[in-house]
Write an enzyme that holds these catalytic residues in place. Structure first.
Site, PDB file in Angstrom:
ATOM      1  N   ASP A 116       0.825  -1.216   0.000  1.00  0.00           N
ATOM      2  CA  ASP A 116       0.000   0.000   0.000  1.00  0.00           C
ATOM      3  C   ASP A 116       0.857   1.263   0.000  1.00  0.00           C
ATOM      4  O   ASP A 116       2.064   1.211   0.228  1.00  0.00           O
ATOM      5  CB  ASP A 116      -0.940   0.003   1.214  1.00  0.00           C
ATOM      6  CG  ASP A 116      -0.199  -0.076   2.545  1.00  0.00           C
ATOM      7  OD1 ASP A 116       0.855  -0.729   2.601  1.00  0.00           O
ATOM      8  OD2 ASP A 116      -0.658   0.521   3.525  1.00  0.00           O
TER       9      ASP A 116
ATOM     10  N   GLU B 142      -0.037  -1.412   5.726  1.00  0.00           N
ATOM     11  CA  GLU B 142       1.094  -1.026   6.592  1.00  0.00           C
ATOM     12  C   GLU B 142       0.987   0.431   6.997  1.00  0.00           C
ATOM     13  O   GLU B 142       1.351   0.812   8.105  1.00  0.00           O
ATOM     14  CB  GLU B 142       2.423  -1.279   5.860  1.00  0.00           C
ATOM     15  CG  GLU B 142       3.658  -1.086   6.742  1.00  0.00           C
ATOM     16  CD  GLU B 142       4.221   0.330   6.769  1.00  0.00           C
ATOM     17  OE1 GLU B 142       5.070   0.603   7.619  1.00  0.00           O
ATOM     18  OE2 GLU B 142       3.816   1.171   5.947  1.00  0.00           O
TER      19      GLU B 142
HETATM   20 ZN   LIG Z   1       6.835   2.174   3.883  1.00  0.00          ZN
END
Ligand SMILES: [Zn+2]
Length: 382
Positions: free
Chosen positions: A81, A143
């Protein structure tokens, strides 16, 4: 294998597959397009592919690709992401790779979809038969927000590689330490009333004033009692980030909230820091029963430390030509480390470009990264 794209082509496709994570639903996107690209490419290289739906996310997935068999081996990991972007401050389309001034511009070039394009090139020509130990590729979800992908993978995964490298942008310097991160909301429930009759209410701002005084003392205590020389900011930090309370000058404030952020040093557990917070608030919780409380805002992420004397650190220093260091940002490393493997963060590009308009990956990173990845695969899998 003939259909496999070259580096620029794979980077272009990864960047074109938008995969923004955000706690704001209007920004948040799925990551399936990125996962499917990686699945297609690594499958062509002979990897076996597992795609996992990550629970409690908005349709996000992890990908695990595996080449070879047996115990141990090497895990190359990263997140699929990106953060959102500020359109007005980008000079080009964030989803189109622009090759200019010896740099590839695009959202996620450096943080960190570009890392997967490097891995792909490093794996060309590898075959399962050559490998004495398995090579794993992990692409995680979310993340940039909750680290839900890495959390889920760690809780559920059966693999136990010998070593793991997370390719966040470190300028190819091995990172062996970072602080943890947690955020909490402190809530004061007062009792509103007319300002002319203070005794009929309980002023939440006045209680918050005392809370803040306690927090400032905690901040001093943290600076005094804990220190790690590896960091620029050597102590655990406590930040007062946002405060909201009350509605009118002539009303007794009935409710007040303060959002704080705390960053633990390696070696400190989350629960240790929460305990310190709880102790700091205890006198006020006793003085004002049922009026002072705190709760976690986002899931915390632990601090990270890989023993400097471990074999992976020595080898990474040798191969990269850089001494290991500590950084100020948080990564998925503490989760990946829970798989039981030696873990470092080491990847191309600079964190200075991450989360910035006109994010780029310099061409100068290409050869160096390919050499490091190839040597790591040779060292741990061949
Ligand atoms: Zn990163």
């Amino acid at each position: 294998m003939k259909n496999l794209p070259n580096f620029t082509h794979s980077l272009t496709q990864l960047i074109a597959s938008a995969s923004i994570s955000s706690t704001q639903a209007s920004w948040d996107q799925g990551n399936l397009a990125v996962i499917q690209l990686l699945a297609t490419w690594f499958e062509q290289l002979g990897f076996s592919i597992e795609i996992q739906a990550v629970p409690a996310t908005r349709k996000k997935y992890n990908l695990l690709a595996k080449l070879g068999s047996g115990e141990g081996g090497l895990l190359l990991a990263g997140h699929s992401d990106t953060v959102p972007f500020d359109e007005n401050r980008w000079q080009s389309d964030p989803f189109k790779v622009v090759d200019k001034d010896n740099k590839f511009y695009g959202l996620g070039t450096c943080d960190m979809k570009g890392f997967f394009a490097f891995i792909l090139q490093a794996c060309k020509g590898l075959s399962a038969k050559q490998l004495k130990k398995p090579l794993y590729i992990l692409a995680t979800a979310d993340e940039e927000t909750t680290m839900a992908g890495a959390r889920f993978f760690t809780q559920n995964q059966q693999i136990k590689p010998d070593v793991a490298i997370i390719g966040e942008p470190t300028n190819l310097v091995p990172v062996i330490m970072h602080k943890g991160h947690m955020s909490h909301r402190i809530t004061i429930q007062g009792q509103s009333g007319h300002s002319s009759k203070p005794s009929l209410g309980v002023n939440a701002i006045e209680i918050m004033y005392q809370v803040i005084s306690q927090l400032m003392q905690l901040k001093e205590k943290l600076a005094h009692n804990y220190s790690n020389q590896a960091f620029d900011v050597k102590e655990p930090t406590l930040n007062l980030g946002a405060i909201h309370g009350g509605d009118n000058a002539n009303r007794i404030c009935g409710h007040c909230e303060l959002d704080i952020d705390m960053r633990a040093l390696p070696g400190m557990t989350d629960s240790e820091l929460i305990q310190l917070l709880s102790e700091a608030l205890k006198p006020l919780a006793e003085k004002y029963p049922h009026r002072v409380s705190f709760n976690e805002l986002d899931p915390s992420s632990p601090s990270f430390e890989q023993n400097q004397s471990s074999g992976l650190v020595t080898i990474a220093e040798e191969i990269s030509g850089h001494s290991c260091c500590a950084v100020n940002y948080a990564t998925e490393a503490p989760f990946i480390q829970q798989l039981g493997c030696q873990t470092i963060v080491l990847g191309p590009g600079s964190i200075d470009q991450a989360h910035q308009p006109n994010e780029f990956l310099a061409h100068s990173e290409i050869d160096k990264t390919e050499v490091i990845l190839t040597k790591m695969i040779q060292r741990y899998c061949l």
